[in-house]
Design a protein around this motif. Sequence first.
Motif, short mmCIF file in Angstrom:
data_model
loop_
_atom_site.label_atom_id
_atom_site.label_comp_id
_atom_site.label_asym_id
_atom_site.label_seq_id
_atom_site.Cartn_x
_atom_site.Cartn_y
_atom_site.Cartn_z
N ASP A 118 38.63 51.75 48.40
CA ASP A 118 38.01 50.78 47.51
C ASP A 118 39.04 49.81 46.96
O ASP A 118 40.17 50.21 46.63
CB ASP A 118 37.33 51.50 46.33
CG ASP A 118 36.13 52.31 46.76
OD1 ASP A 118 35.53 51.99 47.80
OD2 ASP A 118 35.79 53.29 46.05
N CYS A 119 38.64 48.55 46.87
CA CYS A 119 39.54 47.52 46.36
C CYS A 119 38.74 46.54 45.52
O CYS A 119 37.64 46.14 45.91
CB CYS A 119 40.24 46.77 47.51
SG CYS A 119 41.31 45.41 46.98
N THR A 120 39.29 46.16 44.37
CA THR A 120 38.72 45.08 43.57
C THR A 120 39.68 43.90 43.65
O THR A 120 40.88 44.05 43.39
CB THR A 120 38.53 45.49 42.11
OG1 THR A 120 37.64 46.61 42.05
CG2 THR A 120 37.94 44.34 41.30
N ILE A 121 39.14 42.75 44.04
CA ILE A 121 39.93 41.53 44.15
C ILE A 121 39.69 40.67 42.92
O ILE A 121 38.54 40.35 42.59
CB ILE A 121 39.56 40.74 45.41
CG1 ILE A 121 39.69 41.62 46.66
CG2 ILE A 121 40.43 39.49 45.54
CD1 ILE A 121 39.09 41.01 47.90
N PHE A 122 40.77 40.32 42.23
CA PHE A 122 40.68 39.43 41.08
C PHE A 122 41.26 38.07 41.44
O PHE A 122 42.30 37.99 42.11
CB PHE A 122 41.47 40.00 39.89
CG PHE A 122 41.02 41.34 39.41
CD1 PHE A 122 39.79 41.50 38.80
CD2 PHE A 122 41.84 42.45 39.55
CE1 PHE A 122 39.38 42.74 38.33
CE2 PHE A 122 41.44 43.69 39.08
CZ PHE A 122 40.20 43.84 38.48
N HIS A 123 40.60 37.02 40.99
CA HIS A 123 41.19 35.68 41.06
C HIS A 123 42.11 35.54 39.85
O HIS A 123 41.65 35.56 38.71
CB HIS A 123 40.09 34.61 41.04
CG HIS A 123 40.63 33.21 41.06
ND1 HIS A 123 40.06 32.19 40.33
CD2 HIS A 123 41.68 32.66 41.72
CE1 HIS A 123 40.73 31.08 40.54
NE2 HIS A 123 41.72 31.34 41.38
N THR A 124 43.42 35.43 40.11
CA THR A 124 44.41 35.42 39.02
C THR A 124 45.32 34.20 39.15
O THR A 124 46.50 34.32 39.48
CB THR A 124 45.22 36.72 39.03
OG1 THR A 124 45.69 36.99 40.37
CG2 THR A 124 44.39 37.90 38.54
N PRO A 125 44.77 33.01 38.91
CA PRO A 125 45.57 31.79 39.05
C PRO A 125 46.64 31.67 37.97
O PRO A 125 46.64 32.43 36.99
CB PRO A 125 44.53 30.69 38.92
CG PRO A 125 43.46 31.28 38.05
CD PRO A 125 43.41 32.73 38.45
N GLY A 126 47.51 30.72 38.15
CA GLY A 126 48.58 30.46 37.20
C GLY A 126 49.89 30.18 37.91
O GLY A 126 50.59 29.23 37.62
#
Length: 206
Positions: A118-126
């Motif tokens: 299982d994997c959760t992908i987060f959009h983490t810009p910056g």
Amino acid sequence: MTIKTFNLGPLQTNCYVLSGEKEAVVIDPGGNPAEVVEYLKANNLTVTHILNTHLHFDHTAGNRELSEITGAPILCSEKDADLLDTWLGRGGENGLPLLDSYEWQNIEPGKTQFAGFDCTIFHTPGHSTGSLTFYFPEAGAAFVGDLIFYRSIGRTDFPGGDLDVLKRSVTEHIFTLPPATKLLSGHGPETTVSDEQSHNSFFSEF
């Protein structure tokens, strides 16, 4: 689950291989992937996907060769696609080699599986507009690219970088993970959520 780290390319980027008994994913192959390929063969591992936390050249330099050898697709955020037309995405300046283009597929934030995990992908810009974090709860590990480092953070002076956005990405998506979660960065040693909450001077409010 096993996590193996390789330091690849001129900037010694951390490339990670996360694997089970038969399948693996490779995260940020930032240079010649020969060591990675040797490790995969020695352990009889099939690569299902190549994951890019972002599309700066020092995280993608091995993409094309590794994909051609393994047949695995390259997944990244389309929000970083503009970088591929610049030296940040292609290299070619300051004595760095110009990278060959490669085929890639867009992946969106959300829950999925890689190599059976299982994997959760987060959009983490910056650090970049399309930076992604790949969190594997079974491993207690988050692959954060150049978002946050041991007692530091990623550069925000490149196109697509923004300090306020980066800090918000960390506080909303990283510091809300379990405190013992390992943070596996693009450069340098690993750290943990709790350690950075307590000691990272960029987040003194914690």
